[in-house]
Design an enzyme around this catalytic site. Structure first.
Site, PDB file in Angstrom:
ATOM      1  CB  SER A 134      64.919  43.703  46.346  1.00 19.47           C
ATOM      2  OG  SER A 134      64.442  44.823  47.057  1.00 19.47           O
ATOM      3  CE1 TYR A 147      70.511  45.707  46.274  1.00 14.26           C
ATOM      4  CE2 TYR A 147      68.247  46.499  46.329  1.00 14.26           C
ATOM      5  CZ  TYR A 147      69.203  45.567  46.698  1.00 14.26           C
ATOM      6  OH  TYR A 147      68.846  44.502  47.484  1.00 14.26           O
TER       7      TYR A 147
END
Length: 239
Positions: A134, A147
């Site tokens: 990400s 996360y």
């Protein structure tokens, strides 16, 4: 990598980026096995012509199930895409069981699958491990510390694994998507990249044998980070 005739396994392949990527790979002539845990979405994927594997990769048992199911098969492409967030705000009670599942799914499972399927990949003339991280692996967001930590950890693992496999038949690609329009980001109010375009850029990076693919707006983040890491972190912490 020339994709026609190859075989791929895509985790989290029944929804979101994984599903779009499975479709895009199949259009290139790849035989795709999708892994998921939702019976309904697995049935839909099977109806669309995909080979399917039921496994919850937030647990060691799920990883074992995938490895057992692939025994004796020829796999050229491992895509570690499955991922989830975990609520974490110290102003309220934190569900550490949910945190542990997030860490296993996003970080531990890709490491285990990459390790345990590596002999199978090494046996192929040309193979690739694709780890979906990400833009938040580069600079974290305050609202998603767990996360972000898992994606940053997977990014470090990917870079080190690539160095270890340099010169072998197995390439290692890291994909850093921006916010993509998926079920997981439904509550996110920021501008989102269409999932099909994200998949298209990933496939192009695979075909070009790239080491890293900064997709969409992540390219801008990487540019800002190259100029001023502190500024990039400041921007993303408030994102």
């Amino acid at each position: 990598m020339k994709l026609a005739g190859k075989s791929a396994i895509v985790t989290g392949g029944t929804d979101g980026i994984g599903k779009a990527l499975g479709l895009a790979l199949r259009e290139r002539g790849v035989q795709v096995i999708v892994v998921g845990r939702d019976k309904g979405r697995l049935a839909l994927a099977a109806a669309e012509g995909f080979d399917t594997l039921a496994a919850d990769l937030a647990s060691a048992q799920g990883v074992d199930a995938v490895v057992r199911a692939l025994d004796g098969k020829a796999i050229d492409l491992l895509v570690n895409n499955a991922g989830a967030g975990a609520s974490y705000d110290v102003s309220a009670p934190v569900d550490l069981a949910q945190v542990d599942r997030c860490i296993f799914l996003n970080l531990v499972a890709p490491i285990h699958l990459s390790t345990r399927l590596l002999p199978m990949l090494r046996a192929r003339p040309q193979a690739m491990i694709v780890n979906i991280t990400s833009g938040l692996a580069v600079a974290p967001r305050a609202g998603s510390p767990v996360y972000c930590a898992t994606k940053a950890g997977l990014r470090s693992f990917t870079m080190a694994l690539r160095a270890q496999l340099a010169g072998s038949s197995v390439r290692v690609l890291e994909v850093l998507p921006p916010v993509v329009e998926t079920r997981m980001t439904a509550a996110n109010s920021h501008r989102k990249m269409p999932v099909g375009e994200c998949a298209r850029q990933i496939v192009r990076a695979i075909e070009q044998d790239r080491d890293e693919a900064n997709v969409g707006a992540t390219r801008l983040l990487r540019l800002v980070y190259s100029v001023s890491p502190a500024l990039a972190r400041q921007i993303m912490l408030r994102y």
